[in-house]
Design a protein around this motif. Structure first.
Motif, PDB file in Angstrom:
ATOM      1  N   ARG A 215      65.961 113.976 -33.329  1.00  0.00           N
ATOM      2  CA  ARG A 215      65.592 113.958 -34.749  1.00  0.00           C
ATOM      3  C   ARG A 215      66.413 112.875 -35.435  1.00  0.00           C
ATOM      4  NH1 ARG A 215      66.127 118.798 -35.601  1.00  0.00           N
ATOM      5  NH2 ARG A 215      63.945 119.430 -35.462  1.00  0.00           N
ATOM      6  N   LEU A 216      65.744 111.830 -35.877  1.00  0.00           N
ATOM      7  CA  LEU A 216      66.399 110.685 -36.505  1.00  0.00           C
ATOM      8  C   LEU A 216      66.300 110.821 -38.018  1.00  0.00           C
ATOM      9  CD1 LEU A 216      67.739 107.876 -35.855  1.00  0.00           C
ATOM     10  CD2 LEU A 216      65.462 106.898 -36.292  1.00  0.00           C
ATOM     11  N   THR A 217      67.437 110.738 -38.696  1.00  0.00           N
ATOM     12  CA  THR A 217      67.461 110.792 -40.161  1.00  0.00           C
ATOM     13  C   THR A 217      68.420 109.726 -40.682  1.00  0.00           C
ATOM     14  OG1 THR A 217      69.167 112.513 -40.066  1.00  0.00           O
ATOM     15  CG2 THR A 217      66.873 113.242 -40.332  1.00  0.00           C
ATOM     16  N   GLY A 260      62.868 110.190 -39.697  1.00  0.00           N
ATOM     17  CA  GLY A 260      62.325 109.451 -38.569  1.00  0.00           C
ATOM     18  C   GLY A 260      60.831 109.595 -38.405  1.00  0.00           C
ATOM     19  N   LEU A 263      58.781 106.425 -38.660  1.00  0.00           N
ATOM     20  CA  LEU A 263      58.815 105.388 -37.627  1.00  0.00           C
ATOM     21  C   LEU A 263      57.450 105.246 -36.959  1.00  0.00           C
ATOM     22  CD1 LEU A 263      62.181 105.999 -35.734  1.00  0.00           C
ATOM     23  CD2 LEU A 263      61.648 104.146 -37.299  1.00  0.00           C
ATOM     24  N   PHE A 281      63.596  99.168 -34.567  1.00  0.00           N
ATOM     25  CA  PHE A 281      62.593 100.128 -35.040  1.00  0.00           C
ATOM     26  C   PHE A 281      61.791  99.521 -36.183  1.00  0.00           C
ATOM     27  CE2 PHE A 281      66.550 101.049 -37.319  1.00  0.00           C
ATOM     28  CZ  PHE A 281      66.145 101.046 -38.642  1.00  0.00           C
ATOM     29  N   LEU A 307      71.357 110.758 -35.452  1.00  0.00           N
ATOM     30  CA  LEU A 307      70.481 111.248 -34.397  1.00  0.00           C
ATOM     31  C   LEU A 307      71.006 112.594 -33.925  1.00  0.00           C
ATOM     32  CD1 LEU A 307      68.053 110.615 -32.464  1.00  0.00           C
ATOM     33  CD2 LEU A 307      69.747 109.726 -30.860  1.00  0.00           C
ATOM     34  N   LEU A 344      62.301 108.053 -29.574  1.00  0.00           N
ATOM     35  CA  LEU A 344      61.878 107.782 -30.949  1.00  0.00           C
ATOM     36  C   LEU A 344      60.383 107.523 -31.040  1.00  0.00           C
ATOM     37  CD1 LEU A 344      64.816 105.509 -32.205  1.00  0.00           C
ATOM     38  CD2 LEU A 344      64.495 107.976 -32.488  1.00  0.00           C
TER      39      LEU A 344
END
Length: 560
Positions: A215-217, A260, A263, A281, A307, A344
């Motif tokens: 989980r990308l923030t 994320g 993306l 990205f 992440l 991702l």
């Protein structure tokens, strides 16, 4: 007995196509690479039990779901009370009861606060066809006047079931990015996912790719105070401390500046200035606009890329970034940068997954299974072929030729469809051999009966094929129904058996009637025999004679 040219072309064409699709599976790789491009090159996919691979059983982490959901509720409740309604509050988390305690700075606003937080109620359902959902939240009040928001047990269970279905899709995307073929990914129970990847022996890498939430923030770093100072003096409102990739800690705002989910692409690349692997990205249009607004308004401030609740990097924003692209740098190797890009691109898991069971099946075990299965198939085929020749003479040879075509069509269909062949699948092929000659037995016995009834040779052959076909269809259709049920309700090896069984039934109906009749017709028109010798040994009369022998030493009871 008179085959039209179209019918002949169909039989020959189907047989040739079956052979062409089956042959590549038996060729060595060098010969297959030299295979003409206009010919099929797809080979039969071997299952985990035949070629080895990795087996993982994953379980949704209930505690993680509860913790994350309480965190989201805390932010939502604070926002709806303070920002939307101007109600001062202090919210604490009670992990023991899976609830939030809300203390109002002005008790006279309690009724207004109750109305506001009840708007957070969420009805969830894990099934599209469910008649009604389950209420996720319960609202109450403590004896000392605090308002409470609790997660219900039914709501947690329903959310877990719903997240399993979402997790399966994310896992499938991640494994597809690895370039493997025919992974088995399916639900087990309400909170588990079974993953089997044939031919992928690196279980450690597979486990890391699958189980990471990814989980990308993006968060703004809190200015003017370090994480160590915040631990000593107390956290400022709306902030949290996260571990950093370099071993330190960062004080960041709880609110996610950008997620994320915006993306659209992530690729491993190489930073030529610093000489390190990075991940590049790109955001979608909405994300690019938001990213540009954030960087424009916070030039000179630090911006944390997080992440799975760990700060990967927190660079200073030097200038506004309006192109919607960026880089993630850290202590990456080329392999780890590639894996992060895979994660991702596939998207974040909606919940944390724990490894419950892990197995690696070696290719050697698969080779032993193949040898055992093939040996069983050869022995069974020889026994069936021998029986048919003994029982029906030349007509038995015709049936054996049709069986050979039948097996070729099954293998060709497996290759063409990209279906997975498992050890139970080999058992299904062996079973098909017996079922195929069973259809020929019905046809030949019917021909014999028609000859005994005084019909001519041609008339007896035609009547035998036509009248036995109804019985053959009845028997095979019922078996086909069972195979379909096994495929949809079974899993893993059971599905492998169902696939080959269903394909075998379809090819049996084709070969037992079309191919065998074609061979018999061509032979009859060529030889014009004066008599038809349907069998060498009349097995049925022998069996009847055996059962008619009187028993020895047995007397019927006397009647009074």
């Amino acid at each position: 007995m008179q085959f039209s040219p179209i019918r002949t072309v169909i039989i020959v064409l189907v047989t040739l196509l079956g052979v062409l699709f089956a042959v590549p599976s038996f060729l060595p790789k060098a010969a297959l690479d030299a295979w003409p491009s206009w010919l099929p090159k797809q080979t039969i996919v071997l299952g985990l039990d035949l070629q080895g691979g990795s087996h993982l059983l994953l379980e949704v982490n209930r505690e993680g779901i509860v913790t994350e959901r309480l965190g989201d509720l805390r932010r939502d409740a604070r926002s709806i009370l303070a920002n939307d309604n101007g109600i001062g509050n202090i919210i604490t988390t009670n992990a023991a009861t899976n609830s939030l305690d809300i203390e109002l700075t002005d008790p006279t606003q309690k009724d207004e606060a109750k109305t506001a937080i009840e708007g957070l109620q969420n009805t969830i359902s894990s099934s599209l066809f469910a008649a009604s959902g389950v209420e996720e939240l319960a609202f109450g009040e403590t004896p000392d006047g605090k308002l409470t928001i609790s997660l219900t047990d039914a709501g947690i269970t329903e959310r877990m079931s719903s997240l399993v279905a979402q997790s399966i899709e994310v896992i499938r995307k991640r494994i597809d990015e690895l370039g493997t073929t025919e992974p088995l990914i399916q639900r087990q129970g309400t909170n588990r996912v079974l993953v089997q990847v044939p031919g992928f022996g690196d279980s450690v890498r597979l486990k890391d790719i699958i189980s990471r939430t990814a989980r990308l923030t993006f968060h703004m770093v809190y200015p003017g105070m370090t994480a160590a100072q915040a631990e000593a003096q107390g956290l400022p409102s709306g902030t949290e401390i996260l571990d950093s990739n370099d071993g330190g800690k960062e004080l960041v705002y709880e609110d996610v500046a950008l997620g994320g989910e915006s993306l659209v692409d992530a690729q491993p690349s190489f930073d030529s200035q610093r000489g390190i692997p990075v991940v590049s990205f790109r955001f979608d249009t909405r994300g690019a606009i938001t990213f540009g607004e954030i960087t424009s308004a916070n030039v000179g401030q630090r911006f944390a890329i997080v992440l799975d609740n760990q700060v990967i990097t927190a660079p200073v924003i030097q200038q506004a970034i309006t192109g919607g692209t960026g880089q993630i740098s850290g202590n990456f190797t080329t392999a780890s940068a590639n894996d992060l890009a895979v994660l991702l691109r596939a998207g974040a898991l909606p919940a944390s997954l724990d490894i419950v069971e892990e197995r690696t099946v070696s290719a050697g075990l698969g080779a032993d299974s193949i040898r055992a299965g093939v040996l069983a198939g050869i022995i069974g085929a020889i026994a069936v072929v021998t029986f048919m020749v003994i029982a029906y003479g030349l007509f038995g040879v015709f049936a054996d030729l049709a069986v050979i075509v039948n097996v070729g069509l099954i293998l060709g269909a497996l290759s063409m469809l990209g279906a997975t062949l498992t050890l139970p699948g080999i058992a299904g092929i062996v079973l098909t051999i017996g079922m195929a000659v069973d259809a020929n037995v019905l046809i030949y016995e019917r021909i014999r009966e028609e000859l005994a009834a005084g019909r001519s040779k041609i008339s007896a052959i035609e009547a035998g094929f036509q009248r036995a076909m109804g019985t053959i269809l009845d028997a095979n259709i019922t078996t086909l129904i069972a195979a379909v049920v096994l495929f949809y309700l079974g899993s893993g090896p059971v599905q492998g058996f169902a696939v080959t069984l269903a394909l075998g039934i379809v090819t049996t109906l084709f070969t037992a009637y079309m191919v065998t009749l074609f061979i018999v017709g061509r032979w009859y028109n060529w030889r014009r025999p004066k008599t038809l010798a349907i069998q060498f040994v009349r097995l049925i009369p022998m069996a009847q004679k055996f059962h008619s022998w009187p028993s020895v030493g047995m007397q019927s009871p006397s009647r009074s």
